[in-house]
Design a protein around this motif. Structure first.
Motif, mmCIF file in Angstrom:
data_model
loop_
_atom_site.group_PDB
_atom_site.id
_atom_site.type_symbol
_atom_site.label_atom_id
_atom_site.label_comp_id
_atom_site.label_asym_id
_atom_site.label_seq_id
_atom_site.Cartn_x
_atom_site.Cartn_y
_atom_site.Cartn_z
ATOM 1 N N MET A 44 0.843 -1.188 0.000
ATOM 2 C CA MET A 44 0.000 0.000 0.000
ATOM 3 C C MET A 44 0.884 1.247 0.000
ATOM 4 S SD MET A 44 -3.266 1.070 2.363
ATOM 5 C CE MET A 44 -2.449 1.256 3.929
ATOM 6 N N ARG A 45 0.407 2.308 -0.653
ATOM 7 C CA ARG A 45 1.111 3.586 -0.729
ATOM 8 C C ARG A 45 0.307 4.641 0.022
ATOM 9 N NH1 ARG A 45 0.492 4.505 -6.695
ATOM 10 N NH2 ARG A 45 -1.542 3.850 -5.975
ATOM 11 N N VAL A 46 0.977 5.337 0.943
ATOM 12 C CA VAL A 46 0.304 6.340 1.776
ATOM 13 C C VAL A 46 1.026 7.675 1.643
ATOM 14 C CG1 VAL A 46 -0.227 7.036 4.142
ATOM 15 C CG2 VAL A 46 -0.624 4.675 3.418
ATOM 16 N N GLY A 47 0.250 8.711 1.351
ATOM 17 C CA GLY A 47 0.768 10.070 1.371
ATOM 18 C C GLY A 47 0.511 10.667 2.731
ATOM 19 N N LEU A 48 1.531 11.231 3.336
ATOM 20 C CA LEU A 48 1.420 11.828 4.670
ATOM 21 C C LEU A 48 1.350 13.344 4.527
ATOM 22 C CD1 LEU A 48 4.123 9.623 6.408
ATOM 23 C CD2 LEU A 48 1.640 9.388 6.609
ATOM 24 N N PHE A 49 0.218 13.897 4.920
ATOM 25 C CA PHE A 49 -0.042 15.333 4.811
ATOM 26 C C PHE A 49 0.138 15.930 6.197
ATOM 27 C CE2 PHE A 49 -3.424 18.477 2.910
ATOM 28 C CZ PHE A 49 -2.510 19.499 2.992
ATOM 29 N N GLY A 50 1.330 16.435 6.463
ATOM 30 C CA GLY A 50 1.643 16.946 7.787
ATOM 31 C C GLY A 50 1.340 18.422 7.926
ATOM 32 N N GLY A 51 1.049 18.831 9.149
ATOM 33 C CA GLY A 51 0.812 20.239 9.394
ATOM 34 C C GLY A 51 0.350 20.515 10.797
ATOM 35 N N SER A 52 0.337 21.795 11.136
ATOM 36 C CA SER A 52 -0.172 22.203 12.444
ATOM 37 C C SER A 52 -1.696 22.249 12.425
ATOM 38 C CB SER A 52 0.395 23.564 12.851
ATOM 39 O OG SER A 52 0.045 24.544 11.890
ATOM 40 N N PHE A 53 -2.285 22.423 11.236
ATOM 41 C CA PHE A 53 -3.740 22.468 11.073
ATOM 42 C C PHE A 53 -4.366 23.383 12.122
ATOM 43 C CE2 PHE A 53 -2.389 18.312 9.347
ATOM 44 C CZ PHE A 53 -2.660 18.566 8.016
ATOM 45 N N ASN A 54 -3.985 24.640 12.026
ATOM 46 C CA ASN A 54 -4.336 25.632 13.035
ATOM 47 C C ASN A 54 -5.055 26.848 12.441
ATOM 48 O OD1 ASN A 54 -4.318 26.948 15.559
ATOM 49 N ND2 ASN A 54 -2.519 28.089 14.952
ATOM 50 N N PRO A 55 -6.312 26.692 12.048
ATOM 51 C CA PRO A 55 -7.120 25.472 12.090
ATOM 52 C C PRO A 55 -7.091 24.743 10.744
ATOM 53 C CG PRO A 55 -8.535 27.328 11.599
ATOM 54 C CD PRO A 55 -7.131 27.882 11.759
ATOM 55 N N VAL A 56 -7.547 23.502 10.771
ATOM 56 C CA VAL A 56 -7.767 22.778 9.529
ATOM 57 C C VAL A 56 -8.878 23.496 8.773
ATOM 58 C CG1 VAL A 56 -9.390 21.163 10.625
ATOM 59 C CG2 VAL A 56 -8.208 20.503 8.507
ATOM 60 N N HIS A 57 -8.738 23.617 7.450
ATOM 61 C CA HIS A 57 -9.736 24.342 6.665
ATOM 62 C C HIS A 57 -10.101 23.559 5.407
ATOM 63 C CE1 HIS A 57 -6.462 25.583 4.032
ATOM 64 N NE2 HIS A 57 -5.823 26.111 5.069
ATOM 65 N N ILE A 58 -11.046 24.089 4.646
ATOM 66 C CA ILE A 58 -11.526 23.352 3.478
ATOM 67 C C ILE A 58 -10.427 23.167 2.434
ATOM 68 C CG2 ILE A 58 -13.951 23.953 3.809
ATOM 69 C CD1 ILE A 58 -13.588 26.058 1.549
ATOM 70 N N GLY A 59 -9.463 24.062 2.375
ATOM 71 C CA GLY A 59 -8.344 23.885 1.449
ATOM 72 C C GLY A 59 -7.555 22.626 1.750
ATOM 73 N N HIS A 60 -7.294 22.373 3.040
ATOM 74 C CA HIS A 60 -6.608 21.137 3.422
ATOM 75 C C HIS A 60 -7.404 19.919 2.948
ATOM 76 C CE1 HIS A 60 -4.911 23.636 6.945
ATOM 77 N NE2 HIS A 60 -3.896 23.411 6.124
ATOM 78 N N LEU A 61 -8.707 19.967 3.166
ATOM 79 C CA LEU A 61 -9.548 18.821 2.804
ATOM 80 C C LEU A 61 -9.598 18.617 1.297
ATOM 81 C CD1 LEU A 61 -12.524 19.219 5.307
ATOM 82 C CD2 LEU A 61 -10.375 17.963 5.599
ATOM 83 N N ILE A 62 -9.663 19.708 0.549
ATOM 84 C CA ILE A 62 -9.701 19.610 -0.916
ATOM 85 C C ILE A 62 -8.401 19.011 -1.438
ATOM 86 C CG2 ILE A 62 -9.743 20.959 -3.053
ATOM 87 C CD1 ILE A 62 -11.743 22.865 -1.566
ATOM 88 N N ILE A 63 -7.265 19.507 -0.950
ATOM 89 C CA ILE A 63 -5.970 18.983 -1.392
ATOM 90 C C ILE A 63 -5.831 17.511 -0.988
ATOM 91 C CG2 ILE A 63 -3.460 19.143 -1.085
ATOM 92 C CD1 ILE A 63 -4.603 21.381 -2.838
ATOM 93 N N GLY A 64 -6.139 17.201 0.265
ATOM 94 C CA GLY A 64 -6.034 15.815 0.726
ATOM 95 C C GLY A 64 -6.918 14.877 -0.072
ATOM 96 N N SER A 65 -8.154 15.296 -0.339
ATOM 97 C CA SER A 65 -9.084 14.466 -1.119
ATOM 98 C C SER A 65 -8.600 14.294 -2.546
ATOM 99 C CB SER A 65 -10.480 15.088 -1.118
ATOM 100 O OG SER A 65 -11.026 15.103 0.176
ATOM 101 N N HIS A 66 -8.083 15.367 -3.124
ATOM 102 C CA HIS A 66 -7.582 15.300 -4.496
ATOM 103 C C HIS A 66 -6.417 14.314 -4.597
ATOM 104 C CE1 HIS A 66 -6.943 16.804 -8.574
ATOM 105 N NE2 HIS A 66 -5.660 16.654 -8.301
ATOM 106 N N ILE A 67 -5.480 14.401 -3.677
ATOM 107 C CA ILE A 67 -4.323 13.506 -3.704
ATOM 108 C C ILE A 67 -4.757 12.070 -3.421
ATOM 109 C CG2 ILE A 67 -2.109 12.958 -2.610
ATOM 110 C CD1 ILE A 67 -1.714 16.011 -2.282
ATOM 111 N N ALA A 68 -5.710 11.886 -2.498
ATOM 112 C CA ALA A 68 -6.191 10.533 -2.187
ATOM 113 C C ALA A 68 -6.850 9.878 -3.395
ATOM 114 C CB ALA A 68 -7.162 10.582 -1.008
ATOM 115 N N SER A 69 -7.404 10.672 -4.298
ATOM 116 C CA SER A 69 -8.063 10.106 -5.475
ATOM 117 C C SER A 69 -7.114 10.010 -6.675
ATOM 118 C CB SER A 69 -9.297 10.924 -5.845
ATOM 119 O OG SER A 69 -8.932 12.224 -6.238
ATOM 120 N N SER A 70 -5.863 10.389 -6.489
ATOM 121 C CA SER A 70 -4.887 10.321 -7.580
ATOM 122 C C SER A 70 -4.339 8.899 -7.693
ATOM 123 C CB SER A 70 -3.737 11.307 -7.326
ATOM 124 O OG SER A 70 -2.865 10.802 -6.329
#
Length: 193
Positions: free
Chosen positions: A1-27
C-alpha cells in the motif's frame, strides 16, 4: 500500500486542506492520505499555533475528517507521542517501523519545497520516502518529476490558516472556509479571538 502523509499544524484545519487531501487521495500516486498533526514545527520557533493546544487542533482535525466521510483519508496522531520538536524524518522512520509494508511519501506545498533544504535529513527523506508536491498560490516550484520528488496536479487554493486566524481576530465570518463542525468548535471554545 502507498500512503501520502499530509503533515501540518492544522491551526485550524480548513476546506483547502480537505480539498488537497481528497484530491491527492483520489490520484494514482497513493492509496490513502493520512493527515499528520504536528504539535510543534522546528522551523517556527515560538509559533503562534503553539498557543492553541494540540488537543484543540486534534479535535478540529477529527471533526473535519469525519465531515468528509472518505475512507481513503485518515488521521495520524503519531507525532503527539514522539519527542519534540517533531522532525519529519523521525515521523517517517517511526511510521515505517510500525508499518513496514507501507510505502510512505510526504506531501508538501510548493511554498515548503523552497524551504526543504532547512529540514533535518533531507537526503534521507528523499532517498527512503520521497515527496509529493502540490501547487500553492504565488509559488512556482521547479518542475521535478523523479522517483524522489513528484509534482501533483492539484487545485491551487488561495486559503490559509493564517488568513482564517486573522479573519476571526478581526471579527469576520470565516465559516465559509471551515468545515461546519470546525467552525462551531472554534466558536464554542473561543479560539483565535
Amino acid at each position: 500500500m502507498r500512503v501520502g502523509l499530509f503533515g501540518g499544524s492544522f491551526n485550524p484545519v480548513h476546506i483547502g486542506h480537505l480539498i488537497i487531501g481528497s484530491h491527492i487521495a483520489s490520484s494514482d500516486e497513493v492509496d490513502e492520505v493520512w493527515f499528520v498533526l504536528s504539535p510543534t514545527n522546528p522551523l517556527k520557533v515560538n509559533a503562534e499555533f503553539e498557543n492553541i493546544s494540540e488537543h484543540h487542533r486534534l479535535n478540529m482535525l477529527k471533526i473535519a475528517l469525519e465531515s468528509i466521510d472518505n475512507p481513503k483519508i485518515k488521521l495520524c496522531d503519531i507525532e503527539l507521542s514522539m519527542p519534540r520538536p517533531s522532525y519529519t524524518i523521525n515521523t517517517l522512520t517511526e511510521l515505517k517501523r510500525q508499518h513496514p509494508d507501507i510505502l510512505f511519501k510526504w506531501i508538501i506545498g510548493s511554498d515548503n519545497l523552497h524551504k526543504f533544504d532547512n529540514w533535518k535529513a533531507t537526503d534521507e527523506i528523499l532517498d527512503n520516502f520521497g515527496l509529493l508536491v502540490y501547487p500553492r498560490p504565488g509559488e512556482i516550484a521547479p518542475l521535478i518529476q523523479s522517483g524522489k520528488i513528484k509534482q501533483i496536479n492539484a487545485p491551487m487554493l488561495d486559503i490559509s490558516s493564517t488568513m482564517i486566524r486573522d479573519g476571526i481576530k478581526a471579527r469576520k465570518d470565516m465559516s465559509c472556509c471551515l468545515p461546519y463542525g470546525v467552525s462551531k468548535y472554534i466558536k464554542l471554545h473561543n479560539l483565535y479571538d
